[in-house]
Design a protein around this motif. Structure first.
Motif, PDB file in Angstrom:
ATOM      1  N   PHE A 148     -23.160 -76.768 -78.726  1.00 59.66           N
ATOM      2  CA  PHE A 148     -22.843 -75.333 -78.717  1.00 59.66           C
ATOM      3  C   PHE A 148     -22.180 -74.967 -80.035  1.00 59.66           C
ATOM      4  N   SER A 149     -22.879 -74.169 -80.853  1.00 60.73           N
ATOM      5  CA  SER A 149     -22.275 -73.739 -82.112  1.00 60.73           C
ATOM      6  C   SER A 149     -22.137 -72.220 -82.096  1.00 60.73           C
ATOM      7  N   TYR A 150     -21.236 -71.729 -82.922  1.00 58.61           N
ATOM      8  CA  TYR A 150     -20.881 -70.314 -82.914  1.00 58.61           C
ATOM      9  C   TYR A 150     -21.163 -69.746 -84.308  1.00 58.61           C
ATOM     10  N   PRO A 151     -22.336 -69.087 -84.519  1.00 58.78           N
ATOM     11  CA  PRO A 151     -22.723 -68.593 -85.839  1.00 58.78           C
ATOM     12  C   PRO A 151     -21.623 -67.746 -86.496  1.00 58.78           C
ATOM     13  N   GLY A 152     -21.431 -67.976 -87.797  1.00 62.93           N
ATOM     14  CA  GLY A 152     -20.412 -67.232 -88.539  1.00 62.93           C
ATOM     15  C   GLY A 152     -19.045 -67.866 -88.451  1.00 62.93           C
ATOM     16  N   THR A 153     -18.932 -68.945 -87.678  1.00 61.28           N
ATOM     17  CA  THR A 153     -17.649 -69.645 -87.568  1.00 61.28           C
ATOM     18  C   THR A 153     -17.909 -71.157 -87.708  1.00 61.28           C
ATOM     19  N   ASN A 154     -16.839 -71.916 -87.773  1.00 61.41           N
ATOM     20  CA  ASN A 154     -16.983 -73.374 -87.842  1.00 61.41           C
ATOM     21  C   ASN A 154     -16.930 -74.016 -86.450  1.00 61.41           C
ATOM     22  N   ALA A 155     -16.762 -73.197 -85.419  1.00 57.63           N
ATOM     23  CA  ALA A 155     -16.594 -73.742 -84.063  1.00 57.63           C
ATOM     24  C   ALA A 155     -17.849 -74.476 -83.613  1.00 57.63           C
ATOM     25  N   LEU A 156     -17.648 -75.627 -83.035  1.00 59.95           N
ATOM     26  CA  LEU A 156     -18.773 -76.459 -82.605  1.00 59.95           C
ATOM     27  C   LEU A 156     -18.325 -77.376 -81.469  1.00 59.95           C
ATOM     28  N   ILE A 157     -19.149 -77.460 -80.439  1.00 60.67           N
ATOM     29  CA  ILE A 157     -18.869 -78.355 -79.318  1.00 60.67           C
ATOM     30  C   ILE A 157     -20.121 -79.185 -79.058  1.00 60.67           C
ATOM     31  N   VAL A 158     -19.960 -80.476 -79.016  1.00 54.55           N
ATOM     32  CA  VAL A 158     -21.104 -81.348 -78.723  1.00 54.55           C
ATOM     33  C   VAL A 158     -20.688 -82.346 -77.650  1.00 54.55           C
ATOM     34  N   GLY A 159     -21.579 -82.606 -76.754  1.00 57.08           N
ATOM     35  CA  GLY A 159     -21.299 -83.628 -75.748  1.00 57.08           C
ATOM     36  C   GLY A 159     -22.603 -84.238 -75.292  1.00 57.08           C
ATOM     37  N   HIS A 160     -22.529 -85.407 -74.721  1.00 57.54           N
ATOM     38  CA  HIS A 160     -23.760 -86.066 -74.276  1.00 57.54           C
ATOM     39  C   HIS A 160     -23.481 -86.834 -73.001  1.00 57.54           C
ATOM     40  N   THR A 161     -24.286 -87.860 -72.744  1.00 56.01           N
ATOM     41  CA  THR A 161     -24.290 -88.504 -71.426  1.00 56.01           C
ATOM     42  C   THR A 161     -22.927 -88.940 -70.910  1.00 56.01           C
ATOM     43  N   THR A 162     -22.055 -89.413 -71.800  1.00 62.51           N
ATOM     44  CA  THR A 162     -20.771 -89.902 -71.314  1.00 62.51           C
ATOM     45  C   THR A 162     -19.661 -88.868 -71.439  1.00 62.51           C
ATOM     46  N   GLN A 163     -19.970 -87.748 -72.025  1.00 63.38           N
ATOM     47  CA  GLN A 163     -18.933 -86.725 -72.191  1.00 63.38           C
ATOM     48  C   GLN A 163     -19.551 -85.335 -72.049  1.00 63.38           C
TER      49      GLN A 163
END
Ligand SMILES: [Cu+2]
Length: 287
Positions: A148-163
């Motif tokens: 999940f990224s937020y255009p125009g900002t540096n905010a970013l969330i990534v997760g996968h199978t274990t998180q």
């Protein structure tokens, strides 16, 4: 000789009639109870988004219409079964080629279909409408996680199978989303929002919704996309607008940028893996 009048052959005695009537009423009621049908939601969620509530109301309308029509059809069948049951060799009066009746039962269903179709179009238009909004989220699905990224900002969330990652969004304002996939077809689904869309490689799906209440809601992939599809969970956290803006700002710091970089690395590792291996440990960005 017994002079008591006997009921005509083939018709129930007076004492049996109430029992038969009770059985007739009990049978559909028991079926309804066993089906686990909940009223007035009819098994759906009320939804925590504005458009999700429209979908919920449409579902309620369809369910009530189906119950009324189904009840009417069952009533006609029961009347026909009881009133015209076999009484000797006499065939009940036949009424085929009754033109007004045939016109009526052709036109009435067509009108019903158009009414249901009309309501569906109205709700669909609300769901796919894209209100102008400065709040945007880019959702990328990959085997087997979410970014999940937020255009125009540096905010970013990534997760996968274990998180399981957590997508943060503000309450009370429309948010616009773009949904893409890196590899296979995935399904973005949030039950509490009554919302589902496919993430398809090479296609950018766009949609908007506005959350009504703050809280945390579960989401998951609903398209069988490979070995760890069953672990593709995520959560949506709805917070107040000031909280959301403060959270976004955290990513402007060097520590926030480093976290975002580490999160991107997770995506690269996951998507470049030819033979799938279940990742271990806790990588990715958490809030
Ligand atoms: Cu999947």
């Amino acid at each position: 000789m017994d002079s008591t009048p006997q009921p005509p052959q083939g018709s129930p005695s007076r004492s049996r009639r109430p029992r038969r009537l009770a059985a007739l009423i009990a049978l559909p009621l028991t079926a309804l109870l066993l089906s686990g049908c909940t009223v007035p939601s009819f098994g759906a969620k009320k939804s925590d988004t504005v458009t999700g509530r429209s979908t919920y109301q449409l579902w309620q309308g369809f369910s009530i219409a189906a119950a009324v029509i189904g009840g009417f059809v069952i009533l006609l069948i029961v009347i026909a079964v009881i009133r015209f049951r076999a009484k000797g060799a006499t065939i009940p009066r036949q009424s085929q080629y009754h033109l007004p009746l045939e016109i009526a039962y052709t036109i009435i269903p067509i009108v019903m279909v158009f009414v249901l179709f009309g309501y569906t179009v109205v709700v669909e238009n609300k769901v796919v409408a894209e209100p102008a909004t400065p709040y945007q989220v880019s959702i990328n699905a990959f085997q087997w996680g979410w970014k999940f990224s937020y255009p125009g900002t540096n905010a970013l969330i990534v997760g996968h199978t274990t998180q399981n990652p957590m997508m943060l969004i503000p309450v009370g304002v429309p948010v616009h989303y773009t949904l893409t996939s890196t590899d296979a077809n995935h399904g973005f689904y949030v039950r509490d929002f009554n919302f589902s869309r496919l993430a398809i490689p090479g296609i950018k799906n766009e949609f908007s919704f506005q959350a009504i209440d703050t809280g945390t809601f579960n989401g998951q992939c609903t398209e069988l996309c490979g070995l760890y599809h069953s672990l593709m969970y995520f959560r949506v956290k709805v917070v107040t607008l000031p909280e959301f803006l403060a959270w976004e700002k955290k990513f402007d710091t060097p520590a926030g940028a480093a976290a975002a970089q580490a999160a991107n690395l997770v995506v690269e590792q996951e998507t470049s893996s030819i033979i799938p291996t279940k990742p271990t440990g806790t990588t990715g960005t958490k809030i």
